[in-house]
Design an enzyme around this catalytic site. Structure first.
Site, PDB file in Angstrom:
ATOM      1  CE  LYS A   1      -3.811  -2.132  -0.286  1.00 21.61           C
ATOM      2  NZ  LYS A   1      -4.604  -2.001  -1.505  1.00 21.61           N
TER       3      LYS A   1
ATOM      4  CG  ASP B   1      -3.141  -0.938  -4.724  1.00 19.39           C
ATOM      5  OD1 ASP B   1      -3.437  -0.028  -5.536  1.00 19.39           O
ATOM      6  OD2 ASP B   1      -3.981  -1.550  -4.045  1.00 19.39           O
TER       7      ASP B   1
ATOM      8  CE  LYS C   1     -10.929  -3.937  -4.218  1.00 22.67           C
ATOM      9  NZ  LYS C   1      -9.733  -3.848  -5.067  1.00 22.67           N
TER      10      LYS C   1
END
Length: 368
Positions: free
Chosen positions: A165, A193, A265
């Site tokens: 992250k 990401d 997702k």
């Protein structure tokens, strides 16, 4: 078969590590998840789950799942849950947008279909293409040293794919990527990401600074157009997530050669029905996928496992075991990670049974 009642439970899912943090200072300590039950006149019930990643990640928020369900429920009583396209059409006519609120209803109807057919969901979603799925581990945003240590720790427990992250200060993000790369071994996969957290010039700078490393760049900027601009400036494999929110966005991305991989997702696109369609388009177009959701517990994790197991291995870039990130189990027989991978349950439908003692009393109920 007809839908006779719809119930929902709110459940808190505390993060085992205490906090999950991503771009530009966003974080969650306790996830707010909604579990949905669809009851039928034949005594079969199906279950779904939706857990947005807080309220500042996508156009969704936890309480919105339950508010949307209250809008949808009156239109669903009497509908045939086995008619998946019919149920989705009813929901779209009753409520424009808000796909995340519709996702757990669609998931619960798939669960009913599997139970009625006496088949596990993966068999209905395309068949068991894989027995075991290799998982990725998301590394919450911390200092470069701490993130590298987490990569090493999770690598020792079996993971070989890691999603860092980033999306903060580009100077620190460059160091995060470099430090984490140093602890990897041959064959490991590293994804940086940014979760839309960089401006265009920041993304260009980071991509250039890590060009010598074996790393994927994921969703660097907020808009699709900005991401395509960065895609054109780097030779690194490129992942899109937030920008791919439905079939139209996916088709546009494929036509523009905007990505090498997408994150699919389930709740972001409205449930398993649309996720399966997008999965099949990706397979036909040669686009691998990380199959996952915004977040969730045991029920969401089971849905991910079934969709991933029914996807050809070469197109399943990775998947996520969200139930390993939280400290509360909400269902029996859910997939459990073993050495960096998991498998879909072999029971009918999703193959899981909610823990009523954990869920407590429903916060919403409509119908008989």
């Amino acid at each position: 078969m007809k839908i006779t009642a719809i119930r929902a439970w709110q459940v808190d899912l505390p993060v085992k590590e205490g906090r999950y943090a991503w771009s530009n200072g966003k974080f969650v300590d306790v996830f707010d998840s909604t579990v949905v039950e669809i009851e039928t006149d034949e005594g079969t019930s199906g279950y779904g789950e939706c857990c947005p990643l807080g309220s500042a990640y996508l156009p969704s928020y936890p309480a919105g799942v339950r508010a949307g369900l209250a809008e949808l429920a009156p239109h669903l009583i009497g509908a045939d849950p086995l008619n998946l396209h019919g149920v989705n059409s009813l929901m779209d006519e009753a409520l424009l947008g808000h796909p995340y609120a519709k996702a757990p209803v669609d998931m619960a109807c798939w669960d009913i279909l599997g139970k009625a057919a006496r088949m596990p969901l993966a068999a209905l979603l395309g068949g068991f293409c894989q027995e075991r799925i290799a998982l990725y581990r998301a590394i919450s945003q911390e200092s470069p040293e701490d993130m590298a240590a987490k990569v090493a720790e999770y690598r020792s427990s079996g993971y070989r794919k890691f999603q860092l992250k980033v999306g903060g200060d580009p100077n620190v993000d460059i160091e995060r990527i470099v430090r984490s790369s140093e602890v990897l071994e041959s064959g490991d996969i590293l994804v940086a990401d940014a979760n839309t957290g960089w401006t265009r010039h920041e993304a260009a700078r980071v991509a250039a600074a890590v060009s010598h490393l074996d790393v994927y760049i994921e969703q660097p900027c907020p808009s699709y157009e900005e991401c395509v601009s960065i895609r054109k400036r780097t030779a690194k494999p490129f992942v899109l997530d937030e920008s791919i929110d439905g079939v139209s966005a996916l088709l546009r991305g494929i036509a523009d050669d905007a990505m090498d991989v997408i994150n699919l997702k389930i709740s972001k696109v409205g449930g398993l029905t649309r996720a399966r369609l997008m999965r099949d388009i990706c397979v036909a177009s040669g686009i691998p996928m990380t199959i996952e959701d915004t977040w969730g517990g045991d029920i969401t994790t089971s849905a991910i496992a079934h969709l991933a197991c029914s996807t050809p291995e070469e197109f399943c870039f990775s998947a996520t075991d969200f139930n390993s990130y939280v400290s509360v189990s909400i269902a029996e027989n859910a997939p459990r990670r073993v050495d960096g991978g998991f498998s879909a349950p072999r029971g009918y439908g999703l193959g899981v049974e909610p823990r009523r003692d954990v869920l407590g009393d429903p916060v919403f109920e409509y119908g008989s």
